[in-house]
Design an enzyme around this catalytic site. Structure first.
Site, short mmCIF file in Angstrom:
data_model
loop_
_atom_site.label_atom_id
_atom_site.label_comp_id
_atom_site.label_asym_id
_atom_site.label_seq_id
_atom_site.Cartn_x
_atom_site.Cartn_y
_atom_site.Cartn_z
N LYS A 102 0.84 -1.20 0.00
CA LYS A 102 0.00 0.00 0.00
C LYS A 102 0.88 1.25 0.00
CE LYS A 102 -1.83 3.16 2.72
NZ LYS A 102 -2.01 4.16 1.69
N GLY B 9 6.81 5.85 7.87
CA GLY B 9 5.94 7.02 7.89
C GLY B 9 6.11 7.78 9.18
N SER B 10 5.03 8.41 9.62
CA SER B 10 5.13 9.29 10.79
C SER B 10 5.01 8.49 12.11
CB SER B 10 4.01 10.33 10.73
OG SER B 10 2.77 9.68 10.68
N VAL C 232 1.24 7.52 13.34
CA VAL C 232 0.64 6.41 12.60
C VAL C 232 1.39 5.11 12.91
CG1 VAL C 232 0.11 5.49 10.30
CG2 VAL C 232 -0.24 7.92 10.76
N GLY C 233 2.71 5.20 12.97
CA GLY C 233 3.52 4.01 13.27
C GLY C 233 3.17 3.41 14.61
N GLU D 69 9.78 2.36 10.52
CA GLU D 69 10.79 3.40 10.30
C GLU D 69 10.05 4.73 10.33
OE1 GLU D 69 13.88 3.19 10.38
OE2 GLU D 69 14.16 1.04 10.15
N CYS E 143 13.62 11.73 6.06
CA CYS E 143 13.68 11.39 7.49
C CYS E 143 15.09 11.56 8.03
CB CYS E 143 13.19 9.97 7.70
SG CYS E 143 14.00 8.82 6.58
N GLN F 91 1.42 20.16 3.61
CA GLN F 91 2.80 20.15 4.12
C GLN F 91 3.37 21.57 4.10
OE1 GLN F 91 4.64 17.46 5.48
NE2 GLN F 91 6.02 19.13 6.03
N GLU G 222 9.65 17.18 14.46
CA GLU G 222 10.04 16.99 13.07
C GLU G 222 9.17 17.89 12.20
OE1 GLU G 222 8.92 13.39 10.88
OE2 GLU G 222 10.98 13.26 10.18
P1 NAD Z 1 2.16 8.95 7.26
O1 NAD Z 1 2.44 8.31 8.56
O2 NAD Z 1 1.11 9.98 7.20
O3 NAD Z 1 1.74 7.85 6.18
C1 NAD Z 1 2.57 6.75 5.89
C2 NAD Z 1 1.73 5.64 5.29
O4 NAD Z 1 0.83 5.14 6.30
C3 NAD Z 1 0.86 6.07 4.12
O5 NAD Z 1 0.83 5.06 3.14
C4 NAD Z 1 -0.50 6.24 4.76
O6 NAD Z 1 -1.57 6.09 3.85
C5 NAD Z 1 -0.49 5.10 5.77
N1 NAD Z 1 -1.45 5.26 6.86
C6 NAD Z 1 -1.99 6.40 7.35
N2 NAD Z 1 -2.87 6.12 8.32
C7 NAD Z 1 -2.89 4.77 8.47
C8 NAD Z 1 -3.57 3.88 9.33
N3 NAD Z 1 -4.44 4.32 10.24
N4 NAD Z 1 -3.34 2.56 9.21
C9 NAD Z 1 -2.45 2.09 8.31
N5 NAD Z 1 -1.77 2.89 7.45
C10 NAD Z 1 -1.98 4.22 7.54
O7 NAD Z 1 3.57 9.51 6.73
P2 NAD Z 1 3.88 10.37 5.42
O8 NAD Z 1 3.34 11.75 5.64
O9 NAD Z 1 3.47 9.62 4.20
O10 NAD Z 1 5.47 10.40 5.41
C11 NAD Z 1 6.21 11.32 6.17
C12 NAD Z 1 6.76 10.68 7.41
O11 NAD Z 1 7.51 9.53 7.06
C13 NAD Z 1 7.74 11.56 8.16
O12 NAD Z 1 7.49 11.51 9.54
C14 NAD Z 1 9.10 10.95 7.86
O13 NAD Z 1 10.08 11.18 8.81
C15 NAD Z 1 8.75 9.52 7.74
N6 NAD Z 1 9.75 8.78 6.97
C16 NAD Z 1 10.59 7.93 7.66
C17 NAD Z 1 11.58 7.23 6.99
C18 NAD Z 1 12.49 6.30 7.73
O14 NAD Z 1 13.00 5.36 7.11
N7 NAD Z 1 12.74 6.48 9.01
C19 NAD Z 1 11.71 7.38 5.62
C20 NAD Z 1 10.86 8.24 4.95
C21 NAD Z 1 9.86 8.93 5.64
#
Ligand code: NAD
Length: 476
Positions: free
Chosen positions: A170, A223-224, A227-228, A245, A279, A326, A378
């Protein structure tokens, strides 16, 4: 494009959404399907049905498929890179570089598919041997962010397939174009039906369905933090394997003995390239007092030379912010910085260009301290601050005084300081005289504290997440 890839077929859905170019909001990159809960469940079932066959497939078959995918991505890197820049907003050079990287990752894991092995131990009991092997986890759910729309999917999908897992992928809502293009390439790699599935759509629908499904054995998420954390709680509640991550608030320490040119290049590259949306981006420049004023002057001079414009123009150094939301977040944090008493020494204003896009001048704050909100949260944009310190000891204390721990950098000409920093930095990755952002694809990637959870990604370390260990005691 208006279809997801489920069980070996392109499946259309009732709803779709427009993918908008952040350099030019009048440019629609494409219209992409939105899967619902039913379609997501179908994809998961298709993956589950393929597990038995794929987990037993000859490793040469897996290696050949991954090699084919990698070769095609590398051969089409210019076209895929242009698509990436058009939908995400990083510059064309960065987009092509990322596409090439995705290809290299598939080719690396083509090798790993035939290279990984087990261990044989002597037994403490007579006549026995102990054999340790690795088996695929089963069905893995891969959830990715928008900021590396082809490389992050690649570094999850490639090891998942190499080690014999079936995939439900996804991508983030903002970048379906790269995900679709990647899935289209994978769809022609002669994998059995159901081994790889693409489900584009909302996190709250597609993502939630995946996380809660008992048919998904492991979830890899980037991701963030919020959410993580929510994903981990649900996954752990049903005892699924999970890898996260997440964010960063990465420090770059500049010591008095640094080469000023190297310091400014590391800082500018690390904080502002890719519009600061990495990130691993540097967001806190922690600078000792002897070089502070020269560093700030050097940064302002260098920032003035940067060209913020349409991501697809060859002379652009920094593309637009990814979307309006953003951009608003970046502007809000710039306001917060001003209200906290920081000096906005450069940039921070929106820019008008030939097309209607989300352009922001890279922002540099000075006269800040580590307790300010702009140095705690962040921001995820082209915004960074300078914090002045006395010496190395104060610098490392502040560098570690954060809830994140992904990448930490230092610029110095002292081998002794570099060695101390490597030992003292509470981060998963340490960079000396190179930007905090920018990594190799064959080395482990990940962090500590709120930045990561679970085993490392990338390189041979990916094995830990995508396989499970079996210990066999065999008597002849
Ligand atoms: P996000 O957390 O908003 O979304 C990430 C993914 O999760 C998307 O595909 C989104 O649709 C999905 N998602 C959202 N809600 C969900 C839920 N309730 N259940 C399951 N999946 C869900 O993050 P973003 O805005 O897409 O990306 C930016 C963030 O990602 C920043 O915080 C950045 O630091 C982080 N990031 C981390 C790394 C790393 O490797 N550490 C790399 C790139 C980005």
């Amino acid at each position: 494009m208006n279809a997801n890839y489920i069980g070996g077929s392109w499946t259309r859905h009732a709803t779709s959404y427009k993918n908008i170019n952040p350099s030019n909001v009048a440019d629609i990159v494409g219209e992409y399907a939105h899967a619902d809960e039913t379609a997501t469940t179908e994809a998961i079932a298709a993956a589950r049905a393929a597990v038995h066959t794929w987990s037993r497939t000859n490793i040469q078959v897996r290696a050949d498929a991954l090699e084919r995918i990698g070769n095609e991505i590398v051969a089409r890197q210019d076209e895929l890179g242009a698509l990436l820049s058009r939908e995400e907003g990083k510059t064309l050079k960065e987009g092509i570089g990322e596409a090439a990287r995705a290809g290299q990752i598939f080719k690396f894991f083509a090798g790993e598919a035939v290279r990984f092995g087990g261990e044989l131990l002597p037994s403490v009991r007579p006549g026995l041997t102990v054999e340790i092997t690795r088996e695929p986890v089963g069905v893995v759910g891969l959830i990715t962010p928008w900021n590396f729309p082809i490389a992050i999917p690649a570094w999850k999908i490639a090891p998942a397939l190499a080690y014999g897992n079936c995939v439900v992928f996804k991508p983030a809502e903002l970048v379906p174009g790269c995900a679709w293009a990647l899935a289209e390439i994978i769809s022609r790699a002669k994998l059995p039906d159901g081994v790889f599935n693409l489900v584009m759509g909302r996190g709250s629908v597609v993502g939630e369905t995946m996380v809660n499904s008992l048919e998904i054995d492991a979830i890899s998420f980037t991701g963030s933090v919020d959410v993580g954390r929510a994903i981990a709680q649900k996954a752990v509640a049903r005892l699924a394997k999970v890898q996260l991550e997440m964010g960063g608030k990465n420090p770059l320490i500049v010591l008095d003995d640094a080469d000023l040119g190297v310091a400014v290049e590391c800082a500018v590259q690390g904080a502002y390239f890719s519009t600061g949306q990495r990130c691993t981006a540097s967001s806190r420049f922690i600078v000792t007092q002897g070089i502070h004023d020269r560093f700030v002057a050097g940064m302002i001079a260098r920032l003035k030379t940067l060209n913020v414009d349409d991501a697809l123009k060859p002379e652009t150094d920094i593309g637009p912010v990814v979307d309006e939301r953003q951009l608003q977040q970046d502007l809000d944090y710039i306001d917060v910085g001003r209200r906290e008493g920081a000096t906005l020494a450069y940039g921070g204003e929106t820019l008008r260009r030939g097309t209607d896009g989300f352009y922001l001048a890279p922002a540099l704050f000075t006269q800040t301290h580590n307790g300010m909100k702009i140095n705690r949260d962040e921001i995820f944009g082209p915004v960074a601050s300078v914090i002045q310190v006395k010496d190395y000891d104060e610098a490392i204390e502040l560098a570690n005084d954060t809830s994140f721990g992904l990448s930490a950098g230092m610029v110095t000409t002292s081998l002794r300081s570099a060695a101390r920093f490597k030992r003292d930095a509470q981060a998963g990755m340490v960079m000396v005289n190179v930007p905090t952002a920018g990594v190799d694809y064959h080395a482990p990637f990940g962090g500590r504290k709120k930045s990561s959870y679970g085993p490392r990604e990338q390189g041979r370390y990916a094995l830990e997440f995508y396989t499970t260990v079996k210990t066999a005691y065999i008597a002849p």
